[in-house]
Design an enzyme around this catalytic site. Structure first.
Site: not given
Ligand code: ATP
Length: 251
Positions: A48, A113, A249
């Protein structure tokens, strides 16, 4: 895929920038099947808000699914949560324990995650909705793999006591579960999935901070409502937070 074969059209390719982008650009015509694009390698996998999703050709399953919802389908805001729930149930079915959901779209195992989900919506003129659901699952991260993530990262190899299923087998399990929950969503909306989602809520009754475009808001997570909005108990009372571009968070 057995009996699922007639519902899905699957393309499995070596490489693309992002499976969500490719599927949205190609936007296959409506032939009554759900189109699935799996890529061994994504060169610019997206999360995202322009964030990056990292994957490894042998160690990840990354795919996108195009699901069409007829005009009049209940609020689409809960689709990210429905997709997360389908993934969580698949993981439980193959023997993973400690699966939890982090609002709106992450799947955690023991607080780390394992899966990322990116839902992008394209409303049509006839008020139907094309939803592209991107899913990335860490199956077995290569030694030394570094993922930028504050909350910790895990993979199926660690989460399971037995060897993880093959990628095609895992995909078949996921598609069966996604089909079941999206069919239900199309008639009953997120309401029908709310309690199953809440049972797996990683932050139920815990203090969290929601941040995004506006000033951060702190409160206690009181679950989700019938649209999949987060209910945050703040100093000013309960605030209803829609997923949009905000992140949660723990505090
Ligand atoms: P969050 O709240 O966990 O930061 P989000 O839902 O806003 O996440 P997403 O868009 O789901 O974020 O995922 C992108 C984030 O996930 C990246 O900023 C990185 O930190 C993390 N990420 C990237 N690749 C992986 C992976 N293979 N496994 C786990 N986490 C990852």
């Amino acid at each position: 895929l057995g009996p699922l074969a007639s519902r899905f059209a699957i393309a499995w390719i070596d490489s693309c920038a992002s499976t969500n982008s490719s599927l949205m650009e190609r936007m296959p015509g409506d032939d009554g099947r759900a189109h699935v694009l799996v890529a061994d390698r994504q060169t610019a996998g997206r999360g995202r808000r322009g964030r990056q999703w990292q994957s490894w050709p042998e160690g990840s399953l990354t795919f996108s699914l195009l699901w069409r919802f007829a005009a009049g389908t209940p609020a689409p805001a809960g689709l990210s949560l429905a997709a997360g729930l389908a993934v969580a149930r698949t993981l439980e079915r193959i023997g993973v324990s400690g699966v939890q959901l982090k609002w709106p779209n992450d799947v955690l195992v023991n607080g780390e995650k394992l899966v990322g989900i990116l839902v992008e919506l394209q409303p049509a003129r006839d008020r139907s909705l094309a939803a592209v659901i991107g899913i990335g699952i860490n199956i077995s991260l290569p030694p030394g793999a570094h993922v930028e993530h504050h909350a910790g990262v895990t993979d199926l190899a660690r989460a399971l006591e037995s060897p993880p299923p093959s990628r095609p087998a895992l995909l078949a399990h996921l598609l069966a579960e996604l089909q079941q929950l999206f069919d239900l969503y199309a008639v009953a909306g997120f309401t029908a999935l709310k309690s199953a989602w809440e049972q797996r809520n990683a932050f139920a009754e815990l203090p969290v901070r929601i941040s995004g475009e506006h000033a951060a808001v702190d409160g206690i997570c009181r679950g989700v409502d019938d649209d999949g909005a987060l209910l945050l108990d703040t100093a000013d009372g309960i605030q209803r937070i829609l997923a949009g571009d905000v992140s949660l968070r723990p505090l």
